[in-house]
Design a protein around this motif. Structure first.
Motif, PDB file in Angstrom:
ATOM      1  N   LEU A 249       0.817  -1.213   0.000  1.00 42.82           N
ATOM      2  CA  LEU A 249       0.000   0.000   0.000  1.00 42.82           C
ATOM      3  C   LEU A 249       0.854   1.267   0.000  1.00 42.82           C
ATOM      4  O   LEU A 249       0.550   2.229  -0.719  1.00 42.82           O
ATOM      5  N   LEU A 250       1.903   1.298   0.816  1.00 41.81           N
ATOM      6  CA  LEU A 250       2.748   2.490   0.879  1.00 41.81           C
ATOM      7  C   LEU A 250       3.380   2.788  -0.469  1.00 41.81           C
ATOM      8  O   LEU A 250       3.333   3.918  -0.975  1.00 41.81           O
ATOM      9  N   SER A 251       3.996   1.769  -1.072  1.00 47.63           N
ATOM     10  CA  SER A 251       4.647   1.973  -2.366  1.00 47.63           C
ATOM     11  C   SER A 251       3.636   2.325  -3.449  1.00 47.63           C
ATOM     12  O   SER A 251       3.871   3.213  -4.268  1.00 47.63           O
ATOM     13  N   GLY A 252       2.496   1.623  -3.446  1.00 45.58           N
ATOM     14  CA  GLY A 252       1.484   1.893  -4.470  1.00 45.58           C
ATOM     15  C   GLY A 252       0.987   3.322  -4.412  1.00 45.58           C
ATOM     16  O   GLY A 252       0.817   3.978  -5.450  1.00 45.58           O
ATOM     17  N   CYS A 253       0.777   3.836  -3.196  1.00 40.00           N
ATOM     18  CA  CYS A 253       0.294   5.217  -3.056  1.00 40.00           C
ATOM     19  C   CYS A 253       1.368   6.217  -3.478  1.00 40.00           C
ATOM     20  O   CYS A 253       1.072   7.202  -4.168  1.00 40.00           O
ATOM     21  N   PHE A 254       2.598   5.983  -3.078  1.00 43.61           N
ATOM     22  CA  PHE A 254       3.672   6.925  -3.392  1.00 43.61           C
ATOM     23  C   PHE A 254       3.918   7.008  -4.898  1.00 43.61           C
ATOM     24  O   PHE A 254       3.989   8.097  -5.474  1.00 43.61           O
ATOM     25  N   VAL A 255       4.045   5.858  -5.548  1.00 44.00           N
ATOM     26  CA  VAL A 255       4.311   5.853  -6.988  1.00 44.00           C
ATOM     27  C   VAL A 255       3.116   6.417  -7.755  1.00 44.00           C
ATOM     28  O   VAL A 255       3.286   7.146  -8.741  1.00 44.00           O
ATOM     29  N   SER A 256       1.905   6.131  -7.301  1.00 49.04           N
ATOM     30  CA  SER A 256       0.715   6.679  -7.968  1.00 49.04           C
ATOM     31  C   SER A 256       0.709   8.201  -7.928  1.00 49.04           C
ATOM     32  O   SER A 256       0.394   8.856  -8.918  1.00 49.04           O
ATOM     33  N   LEU A 257       1.037   8.761  -6.765  1.00 51.30           N
ATOM     34  CA  LEU A 257       1.043  10.215  -6.646  1.00 51.30           C
ATOM     35  C   LEU A 257       2.002  10.835  -7.669  1.00 51.30           C
ATOM     36  O   LEU A 257       1.647  11.764  -8.388  1.00 51.30           O
ATOM     37  N   TYR A 258       3.210  10.289  -7.758  1.00 53.77           N
ATOM     38  CA  TYR A 258       4.198  10.847  -8.679  1.00 53.77           C
ATOM     39  C   TYR A 258       3.931  10.459 -10.134  1.00 53.77           C
ATOM     40  O   TYR A 258       4.328  11.178 -11.046  1.00 53.77           O
ATOM     41  N   ASN A 259       3.244   9.332 -10.362  1.00 52.58           N
ATOM     42  CA  ASN A 259       2.877   8.961 -11.735  1.00 52.58           C
ATOM     43  C   ASN A 259       2.012  10.029 -12.396  1.00 52.58           C
ATOM     44  O   ASN A 259       2.225  10.402 -13.558  1.00 52.58           O
ATOM     45  N   TYR A 260       0.991  10.502 -11.676  1.00 49.78           N
ATOM     46  CA  TYR A 260      -0.011  11.379 -12.288  1.00 49.78           C
ATOM     47  C   TYR A 260       0.148  12.833 -11.884  1.00 49.78           C
ATOM     48  O   TYR A 260      -0.600  13.692 -12.355  1.00 49.78           O
ATOM     49  N   LEU A 261       1.146  13.099 -11.058  1.00 46.70           N
ATOM     50  CA  LEU A 261       1.453  14.469 -10.691  1.00 46.70           C
ATOM     51  C   LEU A 261       1.815  15.300 -11.921  1.00 46.70           C
ATOM     52  O   LEU A 261       1.407  16.457 -12.055  1.00 46.70           O
ATOM     53  N   GLY A 262       2.561  14.701 -12.843  1.00 45.15           N
ATOM     54  CA  GLY A 262       2.946  15.419 -14.047  1.00 45.15           C
ATOM     55  C   GLY A 262       1.747  15.861 -14.869  1.00 45.15           C
ATOM     56  O   GLY A 262       1.707  16.993 -15.365  1.00 45.15           O
ATOM     57  N   PHE A 263       0.766  14.978 -15.020  1.00 47.28           N
ATOM     58  CA  PHE A 263      -0.439  15.333 -15.787  1.00 47.28           C
ATOM     59  C   PHE A 263      -1.163  16.505 -15.123  1.00 47.28           C
ATOM     60  O   PHE A 263      -1.704  17.374 -15.807  1.00 47.28           O
ATOM     61  N   ARG A 264      -1.185  16.532 -13.802  1.00 49.87           N
ATOM     62  CA  ARG A 264      -1.877  17.614 -13.089  1.00 49.87           C
ATOM     63  C   ARG A 264      -1.132  18.934 -13.226  1.00 49.87           C
ATOM     64  O   ARG A 264      -1.739  19.979 -13.499  1.00 49.87           O
ATOM     65  N   VAL A 377      -1.194  -0.745  -7.981  1.00 51.90           N
ATOM     66  CA  VAL A 377      -1.918   0.448  -7.546  1.00 51.90           C
ATOM     67  C   VAL A 377      -1.627   1.608  -8.508  1.00 51.90           C
ATOM     68  O   VAL A 377      -2.505   2.428  -8.795  1.00 51.90           O
ATOM     69  N   GLY A 378      -0.386   1.654  -9.030  1.00 53.21           N
ATOM     70  CA  GLY A 378      -0.050   2.693  -9.998  1.00 53.21           C
ATOM     71  C   GLY A 378      -0.913   2.642 -11.241  1.00 53.21           C
ATOM     72  O   GLY A 378      -1.289   3.685 -11.798  1.00 53.21           O
ATOM     73  N   SER A 379      -1.249   1.432 -11.684  1.00 45.29           N
ATOM     74  CA  SER A 379      -2.116   1.296 -12.860  1.00 45.29           C
ATOM     75  C   SER A 379      -3.576   1.573 -12.521  1.00 45.29           C
ATOM     76  O   SER A 379      -4.289   2.233 -13.278  1.00 45.29           O
ATOM     77  N   LEU A 380      -4.044   1.069 -11.376  1.00 48.97           N
ATOM     78  CA  LEU A 380      -5.435   1.267 -10.981  1.00 48.97           C
ATOM     79  C   LEU A 380      -5.756   2.749 -10.809  1.00 48.97           C
ATOM     80  O   LEU A 380      -6.813   3.223 -11.259  1.00 48.97           O
ATOM     81  N   VAL A 393      -7.829  10.030  -8.710  1.00 44.28           N
ATOM     82  CA  VAL A 393      -6.592   9.439  -8.196  1.00 44.28           C
ATOM     83  C   VAL A 393      -6.541   9.583  -6.677  1.00 44.28           C
ATOM     84  O   VAL A 393      -6.232   8.633  -5.944  1.00 44.28           O
ATOM     85  N   ALA A 394      -6.872  10.783  -6.192  1.00 45.78           N
ATOM     86  CA  ALA A 394      -6.836  11.039  -4.752  1.00 45.78           C
ATOM     87  C   ALA A 394      -7.808  10.124  -4.004  1.00 45.78           C
ATOM     88  O   ALA A 394      -7.526   9.699  -2.871  1.00 45.78           O
ATOM     89  N   ALA A 395      -8.940   9.790  -4.620  1.00 47.92           N
ATOM     90  CA  ALA A 395      -9.912   8.914  -3.962  1.00 47.92           C
ATOM     91  C   ALA A 395      -9.328   7.515  -3.762  1.00 47.92           C
ATOM     92  O   ALA A 395      -9.497   6.898  -2.700  1.00 47.92           O
ATOM     93  N   VAL A 396      -8.646   6.992  -4.796  1.00 47.01           N
ATOM     94  CA  VAL A 396      -8.011   5.672  -4.671  1.00 47.01           C
ATOM     95  C   VAL A 396      -6.940   5.693  -3.588  1.00 47.01           C
ATOM     96  O   VAL A 396      -6.844   4.785  -2.749  1.00 47.01           O
ATOM     97  N   LEU A 397      -6.129   6.748  -3.585  1.00 45.14           N
ATOM     98  CA  LEU A 397      -5.048   6.834  -2.605  1.00 45.14           C
ATOM     99  C   LEU A 397      -5.602   7.015  -1.195  1.00 45.14           C
ATOM    100  O   LEU A 397      -5.067   6.463  -0.235  1.00 45.14           O
ATOM    101  N   ALA A 398      -6.670   7.798  -1.058  1.00 43.63           N
ATOM    102  CA  ALA A 398      -7.275   7.994   0.255  1.00 43.63           C
ATOM    103  C   ALA A 398      -7.826   6.669   0.804  1.00 43.63           C
ATOM    104  O   ALA A 398      -7.661   6.365   1.999  1.00 43.63           O
ATOM    105  N   ALA A 399      -8.453   5.880  -0.062  1.00 47.65           N
ATOM    106  CA  ALA A 399      -8.972   4.582   0.377  1.00 47.65           C
ATOM    107  C   ALA A 399      -7.831   3.654   0.794  1.00 47.65           C
ATOM    108  O   ALA A 399      -7.921   2.955   1.817  1.00 47.65           O
ATOM    109  N   SER A 400      -6.755   3.652  -0.004  1.00 45.95           N
ATOM    110  CA  SER A 400      -5.603   2.796   0.311  1.00 45.95           C
ATOM    111  C   SER A 400      -4.945   3.219   1.613  1.00 45.95           C
ATOM    112  O   SER A 400      -4.570   2.377   2.443  1.00 45.95           O
ATOM    113  N   LEU A 401      -4.794   4.531   1.814  1.00 45.84           N
ATOM    114  CA  LEU A 401      -4.145   5.025   3.028  1.00 45.84           C
ATOM    115  C   LEU A 401      -5.030   4.841   4.256  1.00 45.84           C
ATOM    116  O   LEU A 401      -4.521   4.635   5.365  1.00 45.84           O
TER     117      LEU A 401
END
Length: 420
Positions: A249-264, A377-380, A393-401
């Motif tokens: 969960l920790l790794s999935g949330c961290f990589v997800s945040l940085y994966n889509y941060l660029g698009f934002r 988690v990065g793909s989901l 994205v934030a909703a998925v990460l909030a649920a995971s965290l």
């Protein structure tokens, strides 16, 4: 017999019975061989993470050039980390037969070669195949790096050498992202990938030149029944399965945040350039400090009393990233990054304390869960970007965290082992 498995005792003539051949002395801080080992492991960790995550800020460019969704473009990270996760345990078994040093040398060299070929990919599908092969090849270094250090370095100097290796990981992840962003902004993503490949080539050469041959390695066959018994024992422990899920969960949330941060950040209202995005990615340096500081704090206060606070800081940071004010968003990223590195440091060290037997297997399972979380988690979370943008994205990460917070609060009730 390979150089990796040889020892002075085997090469020398048989000594007289009155002069027994003693095992080689382990490396300790202050010696030239220790410094060479520390340099090599720092470089190895640096190049591993620079090549693995340097493609992350390039995802918006892949999406534009190959006409992809953000979720599809995340494959350049998810496939690499996923194949690496699945290859860690096999790589560790192979190293037990062939030796630590040869496998790590080969892993870094092959990784650099596949990174070079990735810069020349003529289609996104071709690029994905190369990134998947890259993860398999590169697994040989993280799978055995810590085992090599624990075998070759004196216990009193092990923390120093291990710290340099982990620092190399963090700095490599940060600078790989920054270098790729800067070059891509001016020259395009192919030149960025080429630069990361050349960095890997230079690192592979320095690693090969500096890392001393193993002096304490003994090849061994694997007893599958014993491994199965060890694995069952690990999963019977009331805490270790929770820590493995924590890694996911920790790794999935961290990589997800940085994966889509660029698009934002590249889109309105921020409209940042790739170079400026690289500066935001340099917040990764916060983790270099937090992992060391919180590691000492957990030694004093107890891991069960620290882990949940780090998860809570990630949740608070995630909430700040929903703001359209750049100062609040950057503060949120910094807080999220702080919490992740600190939480990962606490959880990974806790695994070593809980695993009374099969410690190497426990570490391998933890790392496999860590990289699988990064991939899955990065793909989901990318699919949720397509449905709701950053809020999705934030909703998925909030649920995971939230799930991670419940786990960490549950771990507070865990009965400590005598050595914990």
């Amino acid at each position: 017999m390979s150089a990796d498995s040889s020892s002075p005792c085997l090469r020398a003539a048989a000594p007289p019975p009155s002069e027994p051949c003693l095992p080689p002395v382990k490396l300790h801080a202050g010696t030239s061989e220790f410094r060479a080992t520390a340099r090599a492991m720092f470089v190895g960790g640096y190049c591993t993470f620079a090549m693995l995550y340097g493609a992350q800020p390039l995802m918006p460019m892949f999406a534009q050039d190959f006409v992809l969704s953000p979720a599809a473009s995340s494959g350049v990270v998810s496939l690499a980390t996923g194949s690496l996760a699945l290859s860690l345990i096999p790589a560790g078994l192979l190293a037990d037969r062939l030796g630590r040093r040869p496998l790590m040398n080969a892993a870094l060299a092959l990784g650099a070669l596949l990174m070079l070929l990735s810069a020349l990919a003529d289609s996104f599908q071709h690029l994905l195949w190369l990134r998947a092969a890259f993860g398999v090849a590169l697994a040989g270094l993280p799978a055995v790096a810590m085992t090599y250090l624990s075998e070759e370095v004196d216990a009193k100097s092990l923390g120093h050498s291990m710290g340099l290796y982990i620092a190399g990981n963090a700095l490599g992840g940060m600078s790989g992202r920054f270098i790729a962003s800067l070059l891509a902004d001016h020259l395009g993503w192919r030149w960025a990938m080429l630069a990361l490949a050349l960095l890997g080539v230079a690192g592979a050469w320095l690693f090969w030149r500096n890392l001393p041959p193993s002096r304490h390695f003994q090849p061994r066959r694997h007893d599958l029944d014993r491994m199965w018994r060890e694995a069952k024992g690990l999963f019977r422990d009331p805490g270790l399965p929770c820590l493995f899920v924590s890694a996911f969960l920790l790794s999935g949330c961290f990589v997800s945040l940085y994966n889509y941060l660029g698009f934002r950040l590249l889109a309105a209202p921020f409209n940042m350039s790739q170079s400026l995005l690289g500066l935001v990615f340099s917040l990764y340096i916060v983790g270099v400090w937090s992992s060391a500081w919180v590691g000492k704090l957990s030694d004093r206060l107890g891991r069960r009393n620290v882990l949940w606070l780090m998860v809570l800081s990630m949740l608070l940071g995630l909430g700040l990233t929903l703001s359209d004010r750049v100062t609040l968003l950057v503060a949120g990223i910094a807080l999220f990054t702080f919490g992740f590195f600190a939480g990962h440091s606490v959880a990974s060290s806790w695994v070593g304390l809980r695993a009374r037997q099969g410690r190497a297997l426990a570490s391998a399972i933890y790392l496999s869960a860590y990289y699988l979380g990064s991939s899955l988690v990065g793909s989901l979370s990318g699919l949720m970007w397509g449905r709701g943008g950053w809020q999705g994205v934030a909703a998925v990460l909030a649920a995971s965290l939230t799930a991670m917070l419940a786990i960490s609060l549950g771990l507070r009730r865990l009965q400590p082992l005598p050595q914990a």
